[in-house]
Design a protein around this motif. Sequence first.
Motif, PDB file in Angstrom:
ATOM      1  N   THR A 272     -23.158  18.598  57.328  1.00 58.37           N
ATOM      2  CA  THR A 272     -23.671  17.645  58.309  1.00 58.37           C
ATOM      3  C   THR A 272     -24.051  18.419  59.568  1.00 58.37           C
ATOM      4  OG1 THR A 272     -21.441  17.248  59.154  1.00 58.37           O
ATOM      5  CG2 THR A 272     -22.231  15.769  57.412  1.00 58.37           C
ATOM      6  N   SER A 273     -24.793  17.805  60.458  1.00 57.40           N
ATOM      7  CA  SER A 273     -25.248  18.505  61.669  1.00 57.40           C
ATOM      8  C   SER A 273     -24.060  18.972  62.514  1.00 57.40           C
ATOM      9  CB  SER A 273     -26.175  17.608  62.493  1.00 57.40           C
ATOM     10  OG  SER A 273     -25.509  16.408  62.814  1.00 57.40           O
ATOM     11  N   SER A 274     -22.968  18.226  62.499  1.00 56.06           N
ATOM     12  CA  SER A 274     -21.776  18.628  63.259  1.00 56.06           C
ATOM     13  C   SER A 274     -20.860  19.537  62.433  1.00 56.06           C
ATOM     14  CB  SER A 274     -20.999  17.389  63.693  1.00 56.06           C
ATOM     15  OG  SER A 274     -20.533  16.701  62.537  1.00 56.06           O
ATOM     16  N   GLN A 275     -21.195  19.767  61.174  1.00 58.76           N
ATOM     17  CA  GLN A 275     -20.397  20.543  60.208  1.00 58.76           C
ATOM     18  C   GLN A 275     -19.008  19.949  59.983  1.00 58.76           C
ATOM     19  OE1 GLN A 275     -20.317  24.782  60.752  1.00 58.76           O
ATOM     20  NE2 GLN A 275     -22.335  24.943  59.832  1.00 58.76           N
ATOM     21  N   SER A 276     -18.880  18.647  60.231  1.00 59.25           N
ATOM     22  CA  SER A 276     -17.594  17.997  59.974  1.00 59.25           C
ATOM     23  C   SER A 276     -17.361  17.803  58.485  1.00 59.25           C
ATOM     24  CB  SER A 276     -17.519  16.655  60.707  1.00 59.25           C
ATOM     25  OG  SER A 276     -18.577  15.828  60.283  1.00 59.25           O
ATOM     26  N   VAL A 277     -18.432  17.817  57.690  1.00 61.05           N
ATOM     27  CA  VAL A 277     -18.345  17.774  56.230  1.00 61.05           C
ATOM     28  C   VAL A 277     -19.241  18.880  55.683  1.00 61.05           C
ATOM     29  CG1 VAL A 277     -18.703  16.404  54.142  1.00 61.05           C
ATOM     30  CG2 VAL A 277     -17.941  15.277  56.234  1.00 61.05           C
ATOM     31  N   ARG A 278     -18.667  19.716  54.797  1.00 62.04           N
ATOM     32  CA  ARG A 278     -19.418  20.837  54.230  1.00 62.04           C
ATOM     33  C   ARG A 278     -19.286  20.849  52.712  1.00 62.04           C
ATOM     34  NH1 ARG A 278     -17.363  26.171  56.709  1.00 62.04           N
ATOM     35  NH2 ARG A 278     -15.357  25.265  56.208  1.00 62.04           N
ATOM     36  N   LEU A 279     -20.363  21.249  52.029  1.00 65.10           N
ATOM     37  CA  LEU A 279     -20.345  21.435  50.584  1.00 65.10           C
ATOM     38  C   LEU A 279     -20.421  22.928  50.313  1.00 65.10           C
ATOM     39  CD1 LEU A 279     -20.395  20.082  47.765  1.00 65.10           C
ATOM     40  CD2 LEU A 279     -22.900  20.172  47.899  1.00 65.10           C
ATOM     41  N   ARG A 280     -19.424  23.461  49.585  1.00 67.50           N
ATOM     42  CA  ARG A 280     -19.325  24.900  49.340  1.00 67.50           C
ATOM     43  C   ARG A 280     -19.351  25.184  47.842  1.00 67.50           C
ATOM     44  NH1 ARG A 280     -16.005  28.313  52.943  1.00 67.50           N
ATOM     45  NH2 ARG A 280     -17.969  29.435  52.787  1.00 67.50           N
ATOM     46  N   LEU A 281     -19.707  26.414  47.488  1.00 66.01           N
ATOM     47  CA  LEU A 281     -19.744  26.852  46.091  1.00 66.01           C
ATOM     48  C   LEU A 281     -18.855  28.068  45.926  1.00 66.01           C
ATOM     49  CD1 LEU A 281     -20.981  26.770  43.202  1.00 66.01           C
ATOM     50  CD2 LEU A 281     -22.799  28.259  44.076  1.00 66.01           C
ATOM     51  N   GLY A 282     -18.034  28.060  44.871  1.00 63.01           N
ATOM     52  CA  GLY A 282     -17.177  29.190  44.546  1.00 63.01           C
ATOM     53  C   GLY A 282     -17.219  29.486  43.061  1.00 63.01           C
ATOM     54  N   PHE A 283     -16.730  30.666  42.673  1.00 57.91           N
ATOM     55  CA  PHE A 283     -16.669  31.084  41.272  1.00 57.91           C
ATOM     56  C   PHE A 283     -15.252  31.541  40.966  1.00 57.91           C
ATOM     57  CE2 PHE A 283     -20.978  31.672  42.722  1.00 57.91           C
ATOM     58  CZ  PHE A 283     -21.706  31.053  41.723  1.00 57.91           C
ATOM     59  N   GLU A 284     -14.683  31.017  39.887  1.00 54.49           N
ATOM     60  CA  GLU A 284     -13.299  31.328  39.537  1.00 54.49           C
ATOM     61  C   GLU A 284     -13.223  31.985  38.158  1.00 54.49           C
ATOM     62  OE1 GLU A 284      -9.802  28.465  40.128  1.00 54.49           O
ATOM     63  OE2 GLU A 284     -10.244  28.357  37.971  1.00 54.49           O
ATOM     64  N   VAL A 285     -12.458  33.067  38.070  1.00 50.11           N
ATOM     65  CA  VAL A 285     -12.110  33.708  36.803  1.00 50.11           C
ATOM     66  C   VAL A 285     -10.633  33.415  36.579  1.00 50.11           C
ATOM     67  CG1 VAL A 285     -11.885  35.914  35.581  1.00 50.11           C
ATOM     68  CG2 VAL A 285     -13.824  35.536  37.124  1.00 50.11           C
ATOM     69  N   SER A 286     -10.279  32.964  35.366  1.00 54.92           N
ATOM     70  CA  SER A 286      -8.890  32.572  35.117  1.00 54.92           C
ATOM     71  C   SER A 286      -8.410  33.075  33.761  1.00 54.92           C
ATOM     72  CB  SER A 286      -8.747  31.044  35.176  1.00 54.92           C
ATOM     73  OG  SER A 286      -9.523  30.432  34.164  1.00 54.92           O
ATOM     74  N   GLY A 287      -7.109  33.248  33.664  1.00 56.32           N
ATOM     75  CA  GLY A 287      -6.449  33.570  32.408  1.00 56.32           C
ATOM     76  C   GLY A 287      -5.175  32.765  32.323  1.00 56.32           C
ATOM     77  N   GLY A 288      -4.986  32.073  31.195  1.00 61.29           N
ATOM     78  CA  GLY A 288      -3.828  31.203  31.083  1.00 61.29           C
ATOM     79  C   GLY A 288      -3.193  31.237  29.713  1.00 61.29           C
ATOM     80  N   VAL A 289      -2.050  30.579  29.621  1.00 65.25           N
ATOM     81  CA  VAL A 289      -1.317  30.444  28.364  1.00 65.25           C
ATOM     82  C   VAL A 289      -0.979  28.972  28.169  1.00 65.25           C
ATOM     83  CG1 VAL A 289       0.790  31.051  27.119  1.00 65.25           C
ATOM     84  CG2 VAL A 289      -0.310  32.747  28.570  1.00 65.25           C
ATOM     85  N   TRP A 290      -1.264  28.453  26.962  1.00 65.79           N
ATOM     86  CA  TRP A 290      -0.892  27.088  26.591  1.00 65.79           C
ATOM     87  C   TRP A 290       0.311  27.165  25.664  1.00 65.79           C
ATOM     88  CZ3 TRP A 290      -6.046  24.382  24.771  1.00 65.79           C
ATOM     89  CH2 TRP A 290      -7.041  24.562  25.739  1.00 65.79           C
ATOM     90  N   ASN A 291       1.330  26.375  25.933  1.00 64.43           N
ATOM     91  CA  ASN A 291       2.533  26.339  25.105  1.00 64.43           C
ATOM     92  C   ASN A 291       2.673  24.927  24.540  1.00 64.43           C
ATOM     93  OD1 ASN A 291       4.861  27.142  23.873  1.00 64.43           O
ATOM     94  ND2 ASN A 291       6.129  26.943  25.689  1.00 64.43           N
ATOM     95  N   PRO A 292       2.481  24.748  23.210  1.00 66.32           N
ATOM     96  CA  PRO A 292       2.487  23.398  22.645  1.00 66.32           C
ATOM     97  C   PRO A 292       3.853  22.747  22.693  1.00 66.32           C
ATOM     98  CG  PRO A 292       2.415  25.021  20.894  1.00 66.32           C
ATOM     99  CD  PRO A 292       2.277  25.777  22.186  1.00 66.32           C
ATOM    100  N   HIS A 293       3.855  21.411  22.840  1.00 69.43           N
ATOM    101  CA  HIS A 293       5.089  20.638  22.755  1.00 69.43           C
ATOM    102  C   HIS A 293       5.473  20.495  21.285  1.00 69.43           C
ATOM    103  CE1 HIS A 293       4.488  19.822  26.910  1.00 69.43           C
ATOM    104  NE2 HIS A 293       3.593  18.871  26.760  1.00 69.43           N
ATOM    105  N   GLY A 294       6.737  20.432  20.999  1.00 67.82           N
ATOM    106  CA  GLY A 294       7.195  20.192  19.634  1.00 67.82           C
ATOM    107  C   GLY A 294       7.105  21.426  18.766  1.00 67.82           C
TER     108      GLY A 294
END
Length: 197
Positions: free
Chosen positions: A74-96
């Motif tokens: 916005t002209s006052s910069q009270s609201v801004r739209l930004r762009l980012g890039f994320e690299v992730s690594g995870g582990v899933w552990n099943p239930h049961g």
Amino acid sequence: MPSRLSPYRLPSRRAVRRSVLAAIALSGALTSGLLHAEPWFEPVRLGVSAGAGKDAAMARLEARWDLKQDLWATSSQSVRLRLGFEVSGGVWNPHGSGGSALGDLGLTPILRLQGAGRSGVFAEAGVGVHVLSRTGLSDDKVFSTAFQFGDRVAVGYRFGDTLDSELALRLQHYSNAGIKEPNPGINFFLLQYSARF
């Protein structure tokens, strides 16, 4: 009499291993390139998230780079739209029973709506690509492809401290978007903490 082979064969362990190693190498190359892209990007943001869904629990590490320039404000910069890039690594552990942990590597562009100050509430959404270490999470949860899209929405708070730390609550959905059936999909609710370094 020989049985007819299905046109879709499960990939061998060697092929899966190669795919995972290729994804790690690609993530490393992207990470290295982004680390040295100082004129365009803010300093790296490192995070950890953990949570669970109906079928499994998840924990993951994340590295994120945000563009220095806003996409829109916005002209006052009270609201801004930004762009980012994320690299992730995870582990899933099943239930049961009937399953074991599987790995998840991802790359996700993220759009974020936030205020102008160093602290305050934000909302974000993103759609990325993920490679799973295998297609079977458990006896009850089998994906037809190791490639998955990861959709996410989150709300959080920026604390404005010296580490520029944030806390967010995220809904994460994975599916292959109907590329191949079955496409059961899976959902996680995650709590994420991150800071800039």
